[in-house]
Enzyme design. Structure first.
Site, PDB file in Angstrom:
ATOM      1  N   LYS A  15     -12.629  -8.156 -14.394  1.00  0.00           N
ATOM      2  CA  LYS A  15     -11.334  -7.562 -14.724  1.00  0.00           C
ATOM      3  C   LYS A  15     -11.316  -7.095 -16.192  1.00  0.00           C
ATOM      4  O   LYS A  15     -12.205  -7.458 -16.967  1.00  0.00           O
ATOM      5  CB  LYS A  15     -10.240  -8.608 -14.452  1.00  0.00           C
ATOM      6  CG  LYS A  15     -10.123  -8.990 -12.961  1.00  0.00           C
ATOM      7  CD  LYS A  15      -9.056 -10.061 -12.741  1.00  0.00           C
ATOM      8  CE  LYS A  15      -8.868 -10.367 -11.259  1.00  0.00           C
ATOM      9  NZ  LYS A  15      -7.832 -11.417 -11.017  1.00  0.00           N
ATOM     10  N   TYR A  55      -5.177  -5.325  -3.076  1.00  0.00           N
ATOM     11  CA  TYR A  55      -4.535  -6.625  -2.830  1.00  0.00           C
ATOM     12  C   TYR A  55      -3.835  -6.686  -1.478  1.00  0.00           C
ATOM     13  O   TYR A  55      -3.611  -7.773  -0.958  1.00  0.00           O
ATOM     14  CB  TYR A  55      -3.586  -6.994  -3.974  1.00  0.00           C
ATOM     15  CG  TYR A  55      -4.369  -7.509  -5.179  1.00  0.00           C
ATOM     16  CD1 TYR A  55      -4.994  -8.756  -5.133  1.00  0.00           C
ATOM     17  CD2 TYR A  55      -4.522  -6.744  -6.328  1.00  0.00           C
ATOM     18  CE1 TYR A  55      -5.748  -9.230  -6.203  1.00  0.00           C
ATOM     19  CE2 TYR A  55      -5.272  -7.210  -7.409  1.00  0.00           C
ATOM     20  CZ  TYR A  55      -5.878  -8.454  -7.334  1.00  0.00           C
ATOM     21  OH  TYR A  55      -6.627  -8.923  -8.386  1.00  0.00           O
ATOM     22  N   ASN A 157      -7.698 -14.061 -15.537  1.00  0.00           N
ATOM     23  CA  ASN A 157      -8.740 -14.955 -15.019  1.00  0.00           C
ATOM     24  C   ASN A 157     -10.092 -14.265 -14.860  1.00  0.00           C
ATOM     25  O   ASN A 157     -10.938 -14.699 -14.107  1.00  0.00           O
ATOM     26  CB  ASN A 157      -8.275 -15.648 -13.728  1.00  0.00           C
ATOM     27  CG  ASN A 157      -7.882 -14.679 -12.629  1.00  0.00           C
ATOM     28  OD1 ASN A 157      -8.154 -13.484 -12.731  1.00  0.00           O
ATOM     29  ND2 ASN A 157      -7.269 -15.170 -11.576  1.00  0.00           N
ATOM     30  N   HIS A 160     -12.309 -11.019 -10.119  1.00  0.00           N
ATOM     31  CA  HIS A 160     -11.876 -11.084  -8.722  1.00  0.00           C
ATOM     32  C   HIS A 160     -13.114 -11.333  -7.882  1.00  0.00           C
ATOM     33  O   HIS A 160     -14.151 -10.689  -8.083  1.00  0.00           O
ATOM     34  CB  HIS A 160     -11.228  -9.772  -8.262  1.00  0.00           C
ATOM     35  CG  HIS A 160     -11.140  -9.735  -6.761  1.00  0.00           C
ATOM     36  ND1 HIS A 160     -10.148 -10.404  -6.082  1.00  0.00           N
ATOM     37  CD2 HIS A 160     -11.963  -9.200  -5.831  1.00  0.00           C
ATOM     38  CE1 HIS A 160     -10.376 -10.257  -4.770  1.00  0.00           C
ATOM     39  NE2 HIS A 160     -11.459  -9.536  -4.592  1.00  0.00           N
ATOM     40  N   GLU A 171     -13.092  -5.237   1.402  1.00  0.00           N
ATOM     41  CA  GLU A 171     -13.017  -4.870  -0.018  1.00  0.00           C
ATOM     42  C   GLU A 171     -14.211  -4.007  -0.433  1.00  0.00           C
ATOM     43  O   GLU A 171     -14.062  -3.094  -1.245  1.00  0.00           O
ATOM     44  CB  GLU A 171     -12.954  -6.147  -0.877  1.00  0.00           C
ATOM     45  CG  GLU A 171     -11.625  -6.872  -0.706  1.00  0.00           C
ATOM     46  CD  GLU A 171     -11.501  -8.143  -1.530  1.00  0.00           C
ATOM     47  OE1 GLU A 171     -10.404  -8.707  -1.562  1.00  0.00           O
ATOM     48  OE2 GLU A 171     -12.501  -8.580  -2.135  1.00  0.00           O
TER      49      GLU A 171
HETATM   50  P1  GDP Z   1      -8.027 -15.128  -6.087  1.00  0.00           P
HETATM   51  O1  GDP Z   1      -8.627 -14.723  -4.784  1.00  0.00           O
HETATM   52  O2  GDP Z   1      -8.603 -16.399  -6.640  1.00  0.00           O
HETATM   53  O3  GDP Z   1      -7.994 -14.040  -7.140  1.00  0.00           O
HETATM   54  O4  GDP Z   1      -6.499 -15.466  -5.792  1.00  0.00           O
HETATM   55  P2  GDP Z   1      -5.468 -14.803  -4.755  1.00  0.00           P
HETATM   56  O5  GDP Z   1      -6.159 -13.843  -3.849  1.00  0.00           O
HETATM   57  O6  GDP Z   1      -4.688 -15.920  -4.168  1.00  0.00           O
HETATM   58  O7  GDP Z   1      -4.505 -14.020  -5.725  1.00  0.00           O
HETATM   59  C1  GDP Z   1      -4.831 -12.799  -6.300  1.00  0.00           C
HETATM   60  C2  GDP Z   1      -4.116 -12.672  -7.625  1.00  0.00           C
HETATM   61  O8  GDP Z   1      -2.695 -12.839  -7.439  1.00  0.00           O
HETATM   62  C3  GDP Z   1      -4.504 -13.752  -8.646  1.00  0.00           C
HETATM   63  O9  GDP Z   1      -5.655 -13.390  -9.387  1.00  0.00           O
HETATM   64  C4  GDP Z   1      -3.249 -13.846  -9.484  1.00  0.00           C
HETATM   65  O10 GDP Z   1      -3.229 -12.811 -10.457  1.00  0.00           O
HETATM   66  C5  GDP Z   1      -2.131 -13.562  -8.505  1.00  0.00           C
HETATM   67  N1  GDP Z   1      -1.563 -14.811  -7.992  1.00  0.00           N
HETATM   68  C6  GDP Z   1      -1.985 -15.499  -6.900  1.00  0.00           C
HETATM   69  N2  GDP Z   1      -1.266 -16.607  -6.737  1.00  0.00           N
HETATM   70  C7  GDP Z   1      -0.351 -16.637  -7.730  1.00  0.00           C
HETATM   71  C8  GDP Z   1       0.698 -17.542  -8.099  1.00  0.00           C
HETATM   72  O11 GDP Z   1       0.939 -18.584  -7.466  1.00  0.00           O
HETATM   73  N3  GDP Z   1       1.436 -17.214  -9.200  1.00  0.00           N
HETATM   74  C9  GDP Z   1       1.190 -16.102  -9.935  1.00  0.00           C
HETATM   75  N4  GDP Z   1       1.952 -15.858 -11.003  1.00  0.00           N
HETATM   76  N5  GDP Z   1       0.222 -15.213  -9.611  1.00  0.00           N
HETATM   77  C10 GDP Z   1      -0.551 -15.479  -8.536  1.00  0.00           C
HETATM   78 MG    MG Z   2      -8.048 -13.434  -3.257  1.00  0.00          MG
END
Ligand code: GDP
Ligand code: MG
Length: 202
Positions: A15, A55, A157, A160, A171
């Protein structure tokens, strides 16, 4: 015949904060040193449309993310910004688009046995505050949902990584054309996967 596990692929995106923190080489070396193979790589500034579609490739993502986020608030004894999961996700998606389009990213395909799970293990959990030490997120980022939510921005973070084999395949199609993906062998695959160990001794 089912495919050999070594053909599994996953999508990784470094990112914009990963690029700004000069972590491209470090991140690539983490995936490389475990024995995964890089089959595609490119740098680009994503459009808002690309990120929103990325997403929402999983039609359940909006609902799942909203519910997960609400649970995160209530588990900490905090009030979520809304009780409607879709409204919560809408906010998350808006700040995610801003974050992911703020500068160049590096998109990559990594191939190898259990690529999806191995990459997630090396990358660490989504929230850097609780990512294990020794993972990329655990070692290089100190962000938290409480701080990023209070500051009205996406959690930084640095990476991705696809969450499942199906998600990875969707993806990969979203980010790469077939002719951008390289089919080739690396010599280390011989010792990682082959049952025949002839050819080492002279
Ligand atoms: P990843 O696969 O580990 O990136 O996580 P996810 O697919 O669950 O979520 C994608 C992105 O959505 C994350 O990188 C966060 O930026 C955001 N996100 C997911 N869960 C949360 C949450 O509980 N709170 C907030 N503020 N952002 C979230
Ligand atoms: Mg994810």
């Amino acid at each position: 015949m089912s495919k050999h596990p070594s053909s599994e692929r996953t999508l990784v995106i470094i990112k914009p904060d990963g690029i700004q923190r000069s972590l491209i080489g470090e991140i690539i070396s983490r995936y490389e040193r475990i024995g995964l193979k890089l089959t595609a790589v490119k740098m680009l500034v994503p459009t808002a449309d690309m990120i929103e579609r990325h997403y929402t490739l999983d039609p359940e993502w909006r609902m799942k993310t909203g519910l997960k986020s609400i649970k995160g608030y209530t588990d900490k004894g905090l009030k979520p910004p809304s009780t409607d999961p879709l409204k919560v996700t809408e906010k998350i998606l808006k700040v995610l688009v801003k974050y992911m389009t703020s500068g160049p990213v590096v998109a990559m395909i990594w191939q190898g046995a259990h690529a999806v799970q191995i990459v997630r293990k090396i990358t660490g959990g989504t929230e850097p505050l609780t990512s294990d030490v020794g993972t990329i997120r655990g070692d290089y980022v100190l962000d938290s949902y409480s701080m990023s939510d209070a500051d009205g921005r996406a959690i930084r973070n640095v990476i991705h990584a696809s969450g499942s084999v199906n998600e990875a395949e969707d993806e990969i199609k979203h980010w790469f054309k077939e002719n951008e993906i390289n089919n080739y062998k690396i010599v280390s695959e011989q010792i990682i996967y082959n049952s025949d160990l002839d050819g080492i001794l002279e």
